[in-house]
Structure formats: C-alpha cells, structure tokens
Design an enzyme around this catalytic site. Sequence first.
Site, PDB file in Angstrom:
ATOM      1  N   LYS A  80      -0.261 -97.902 -65.787  1.00 20.55           N
ATOM      2  CA  LYS A  80      -1.153 -97.986 -64.617  1.00 20.55           C
ATOM      3  C   LYS A  80      -0.956 -96.745 -63.758  1.00 20.55           C
ATOM      4  O   LYS A  80       0.169 -96.242 -63.625  1.00 20.55           O
ATOM      5  CB  LYS A  80      -0.794 -99.230 -63.791  1.00 20.55           C
ATOM      6  CG  LYS A  80      -1.908 -99.713 -62.905  1.00 20.55           C
ATOM      7  CD  LYS A  80      -2.862-100.607 -63.665  1.00 20.55           C
ATOM      8  CE  LYS A  80      -4.018-101.049 -62.806  1.00 20.55           C
ATOM      9  NZ  LYS A  80      -4.924-101.952 -63.513  1.00 20.55           N
ATOM     10  N   GLY A 180     -17.493-118.668 -57.683  1.00 15.80           N
ATOM     11  CA  GLY A 180     -17.810-117.233 -57.634  1.00 15.80           C
ATOM     12  C   GLY A 180     -18.862-116.851 -58.652  1.00 15.80           C
ATOM     13  O   GLY A 180     -18.623-116.944 -59.860  1.00 15.80           O
ATOM     14  N   GLY A 182     -20.335-113.799 -59.074  1.00 16.80           N
ATOM     15  CA  GLY A 182     -20.470-112.341 -59.022  1.00 16.80           C
ATOM     16  C   GLY A 182     -20.828-111.818 -60.401  1.00 16.80           C
ATOM     17  O   GLY A 182     -21.500-112.483 -61.189  1.00 16.80           O
ATOM     18  N   VAL A 184     -19.069-111.406 -63.137  1.00 19.89           N
ATOM     19  CA  VAL A 184     -18.622-112.214 -64.271  1.00 19.89           C
ATOM     20  C   VAL A 184     -19.183-113.635 -64.168  1.00 19.89           C
ATOM     21  O   VAL A 184     -19.708-114.186 -65.138  1.00 19.89           O
ATOM     22  CB  VAL A 184     -17.070-112.288 -64.343  1.00 19.89           C
ATOM     23  CG1 VAL A 184     -16.646-113.130 -65.533  1.00 19.89           C
ATOM     24  CG2 VAL A 184     -16.459-110.902 -64.442  1.00 19.89           C
TER      25      VAL A 184
HETATM   26  P1  NAD Z   1     -17.464-109.792 -57.961  1.00 18.75           P
HETATM   27  O1  NAD Z   1     -16.961-109.182 -56.712  1.00 18.75           O
HETATM   28  O2  NAD Z   1     -18.705-109.252 -58.601  1.00 18.75           O
HETATM   29  O3  NAD Z   1     -17.728-111.357 -57.711  1.00 18.75           O
HETATM   30  C1  NAD Z   1     -16.947-112.184 -56.932  1.00 18.75           C
HETATM   31  C2  NAD Z   1     -17.870-113.262 -56.364  1.00 18.75           C
HETATM   32  O4  NAD Z   1     -17.049-114.240 -55.722  1.00 18.75           O
HETATM   33  C3  NAD Z   1     -18.835-112.727 -55.301  1.00 18.75           C
HETATM   34  O5  NAD Z   1     -20.160-113.147 -55.600  1.00 18.75           O
HETATM   35  C4  NAD Z   1     -18.306-113.339 -54.004  1.00 18.75           C
HETATM   36  O6  NAD Z   1     -19.338-113.630 -53.062  1.00 18.75           O
HETATM   37  C5  NAD Z   1     -17.667-114.611 -54.518  1.00 18.75           C
HETATM   38  N1  NAD Z   1     -16.660-115.206 -53.641  1.00 18.75           N
HETATM   39  C6  NAD Z   1     -15.745-114.563 -52.859  1.00 18.75           C
HETATM   40  N2  NAD Z   1     -14.997-115.466 -52.194  1.00 18.75           N
HETATM   41  C7  NAD Z   1     -15.429-116.690 -52.571  1.00 18.75           C
HETATM   42  C8  NAD Z   1     -15.046-118.027 -52.251  1.00 18.75           C
HETATM   43  N3  NAD Z   1     -14.073-118.286 -51.374  1.00 18.75           N
HETATM   44  N4  NAD Z   1     -15.689-119.053 -52.831  1.00 18.75           N
HETATM   45  C9  NAD Z   1     -16.696-118.810 -53.714  1.00 18.75           C
HETATM   46  N5  NAD Z   1     -17.101-117.574 -54.049  1.00 18.75           N
HETATM   47  C10 NAD Z   1     -16.486-116.534 -53.489  1.00 18.75           C
HETATM   48  O7  NAD Z   1     -16.247-109.774 -58.986  1.00 18.75           O
HETATM   49  P2  NAD Z   1     -16.297-109.915 -60.579  1.00 18.75           P
HETATM   50  O8  NAD Z   1     -16.378-108.562 -61.188  1.00 18.75           O
HETATM   51  O9  NAD Z   1     -17.284-110.958 -60.966  1.00 18.75           O
HETATM   52  O10 NAD Z   1     -14.812-110.434 -60.871  1.00 18.75           O
HETATM   53  C11 NAD Z   1     -14.420-111.760 -60.548  1.00 18.75           C
HETATM   54  C12 NAD Z   1     -12.929-111.903 -60.788  1.00 18.75           C
HETATM   55  O11 NAD Z   1     -12.624-111.623 -62.151  1.00 18.75           O
HETATM   56  C13 NAD Z   1     -12.062-110.934 -59.975  1.00 18.75           C
HETATM   57  O12 NAD Z   1     -10.832-111.578 -59.671  1.00 18.75           O
HETATM   58  C14 NAD Z   1     -11.808-109.794 -60.960  1.00 18.75           C
HETATM   59  O13 NAD Z   1     -10.620-109.096 -60.660  1.00 18.75           O
HETATM   60  C15 NAD Z   1     -11.675-110.556 -62.256  1.00 18.75           C
HETATM   61  N6  NAD Z   1     -11.991-109.761 -63.438  1.00 18.75           N
HETATM   62  C16 NAD Z   1     -13.212-109.171 -63.597  1.00 18.75           C
HETATM   63  C17 NAD Z   1     -13.489-108.432 -64.739  1.00 18.75           C
HETATM   64  C18 NAD Z   1     -14.855-107.789 -64.939  1.00 18.75           C
HETATM   65  O14 NAD Z   1     -15.177-107.454 -66.092  1.00 18.75           O
HETATM   66  N7  NAD Z   1     -15.660-107.628 -63.912  1.00 18.75           N
HETATM   67  C19 NAD Z   1     -12.521-108.289 -65.752  1.00 18.75           C
HETATM   68  C20 NAD Z   1     -11.272-108.913 -65.582  1.00 18.75           C
HETATM   69  C21 NAD Z   1     -11.033-109.644 -64.417  1.00 18.75           C
END
Ligand code: NAD
Length: 369
Positions: A80, A180, A182, A184
């Site tokens: 990292k 959530g 978002g 994913v």
């Molecule tokens: P993102 O920021 O696109 O989505 C997060 C969503 O969660 C947002 O829509 C936000 O409004 C919502 N949210 C925040 N607080 C909340 C709550 N208290 N209750 C309900 N919803 C809430 O993030 P993402 O890229 O979708 O990633 C989601 C998680 O997965 C993160 O922890 C990220 O580290 C992990 N992750 C993502 C990836 C990837 O490919 N994007 C890969 C590995 C891990």
Amino acid sequence: MEIFDVMGEHNHEQIVFGFDKDVGLRAIIAIHNTALGPALGGTRMWPYRSTEDALTDALRLSRGMTYKAAACGLSLGGGKGVIIGDPERDKSEVLFRDYGRLVDGLHGRFITGEDVGVGVSDIEWMRAETKYVVGISEALGGGGDPSPVTARGVVFAMKACALEVFQRQSLHGLKVMIQGLGQVGMHLAEFLHQEQAELLVADLNERRVLLAVDKFNATPVGVDEVYGADADIFAPCALGAIVNDETIPKFRVKIICGAANNQLADEKRHGLALKDFEILYAPDYVANAGGLINVANELEGYSRDRAFQQVRAIYDTVRELIEVSKSEDIPTNIASNRVAERRIDQIAKLRRTFVTEPSASYQEGRVFH
Ligand code: NAD
C-alpha cells in the site's frame, strides 16, 4: 518509533520513503509480503497528522492486501502507498509523476492504483512515469469502474452462504436488505433482482432509493431500521463498523454478506459474537474482492468478460472458509485469515525448498529459461 520493531510485528518486507522538497512529495510505500507475487495495493492521499500516522496506515493496509489476495487465490502479495497531503489542495501533475517514479524504482515489486483521495486522472499522471499502475480508464485499455465486478462477487459470496444456511443453490425468493445504494449497492440490487431475490433497500439519498423501488421492485426501509429488518440476508454496502455491540442483537438475518470494508467494529469479538448468534458472516475482504480481481485482470490485458468469470472464484473461496470455520470451530473471519496464511506458508516453503534443495530436474542438469 523503532522502525525494525514495527516491521517485525507483522513481518513487513520493505518500507520505502519518497521525499521531494521542491515538489512537496512525502510518500511511504509499505510492502508487506511478496511470497505469492508482486505486492498490489492502492495509493491513498490523506492529510495525516504525523508521519507516524501515515506509516501506521500504510503498514495496516498493506497487510490487509496480503490477506485479501492470498485468501482469494490470486498470485499477488500485499502493499500500500500513502501520500501525505490534502487531496483537495495539494494535487498536481508533478507530484503524481514524482510518485510514479518512486513506484517505478521498485521495478514491479509494487503495483498500485486508486484509493481514498486518489482518482483515475492521478493514476494517469503516474502512468506517464511507470507501467506498474492499474485501475486506469477504459479509454486507455484499463478496467474502468470496478463496482459492477465487485457487486457480482458479492452475489457469488451470497450464494455460497445461502447454500450453507438455506441449502439452496439460488437466491430466488430470499429477502436481502441492502444498506447503501451507491456504485456497488445499485449494481448488487440489479443482479439480485435478476436472481429473483426480494429486495429491501436503504440509502441516505432518497433519489437512489426511489430508483431501486422503481427499477427492482424494492421495498424502502428507513436508514435506522435496517439492522432489525425482517430479511434473510443483510448486505452492507455503505459504511464500516456496522457489526457492533449495538447492532448484533438487533439482526434477524441469518447471513451478513456485502461489499463494505471493515464491517466488524472489533474483528475478534464481533466475529465470535456473530458465530454465537448463528449468523453466517462472509468476511468483507473476500466478499468484496471483485474490485481487486478487476484491477489484477489489467495485468494480463483487461477483459471485462474474464473479470466476470474470475469473480466466480469467490464462491469457492467462501465455501472453503466455511468448511474451515466448521471443522476448526472458529469464526469465518478467522478462518479466512487462516486460509490466507496457510497458502502463503505453503508457497514460501516451496520457494525455500527450491533454493536450498535443488529439484531433481536441476540436478539432472536441465535448465529453465
Ligand atoms: P459509494 O460512495 O458509491 O456508495 C455508498 C452509498 O452508501 C451512498 O449512496 C451513500 O449515500 C450511502 N450511505 C452512506 N451512509 C449511509 C447510511 N448510514 N445508511 C444507508 N446508506 C448510506 O461507495 P461504493 O463504491 O458503492 O462502495 C460501498 C462500500 O464498498 C464502501 O465501503 C467501499 O469501500 C466498499 N468497496 C467498494 C468497491 C468498489 O468496487 N466500488 C470495492 C471494494 C469495496
């Protein structure tokens, strides 16, 4: 801080410090373990309060990458990078190119990509100085947005858990509470809808909830009601530390499986508590490994079809660690750590054997090229 003692705590192989006064670069690369292959891990840019905080983060995160790659069967090690600075204020082409040169100097022992505070355009600056970067845009032949692949991996992890808990090959008719929606979470909702699962959804952003209600026939749940929701599976896709002393007694689900990082507030205690409550937990770093599998795919020339194929391996990984968890009577998160450690030990031993005891073919005089 006694650096060698700190490295010895978790057997880190190497720490590299990068400094350029004129450019303002202060960076640390931690390489935890390369027994399985080159160390891969993103680079984070963050206004750390001290060098010690930055180093601690790099050491912790690099070790996490070793376990993730090892548990998921990838031929990669863990590393990292961290750049000390404010991503809102301190970014520049020269800074990231300078950092790219630092990465290049490791000649492929460390391969990096995006993380908190570092985006695709920053990676492209680095790429001008080194080929040892991943997570580049589709336009430049990279994998682009990893979130659909991550979501697909979560579905495979869920299927492996559903087979164990409900003796079912499919998710058809199972109720999944997604926290959530978002990048994913929304893809996950789409894939689960295709699998004919019933969806409950929550997000702080009401527009995204309405979209899922409209497109996937999901039922909205208040953000504070998610933990006690009447569902079979809880899929955390928003925040870390959502499995804690307060939430565990509220859960009515039989499975927790989602993409969020660091889901257990306390790895040891809460992993054990879920086991005691008979809730099957898909360890977060395995369930969300699709993101890593997606970028690792770039190393062989990116193909989205191949990435979607490769995330199927998450199903077998989760099945394997469930078996280890049962046979050794340990929580699944500890089982996945053991699976990772055993694989690293085996490969490291193989290498030692090769170095100290020449193989038969070597003794016969055959030479490998
Ligand atoms: P993102 O920021 O696109 O989505 C997060 C969503 O969660 C947002 O829509 C936000 O409004 C919502 N949210 C925040 N607080 C909340 C709550 N208290 N209750 C309900 N919803 C809430 O993030 P993402 O890229 O979708 O990633 C989601 C998680 O997965 C993160 O922890 C990220 O580290 C992990 N992750 C993502 C990836 C990837 O490919 N994007 C890969 C590995 C891990």
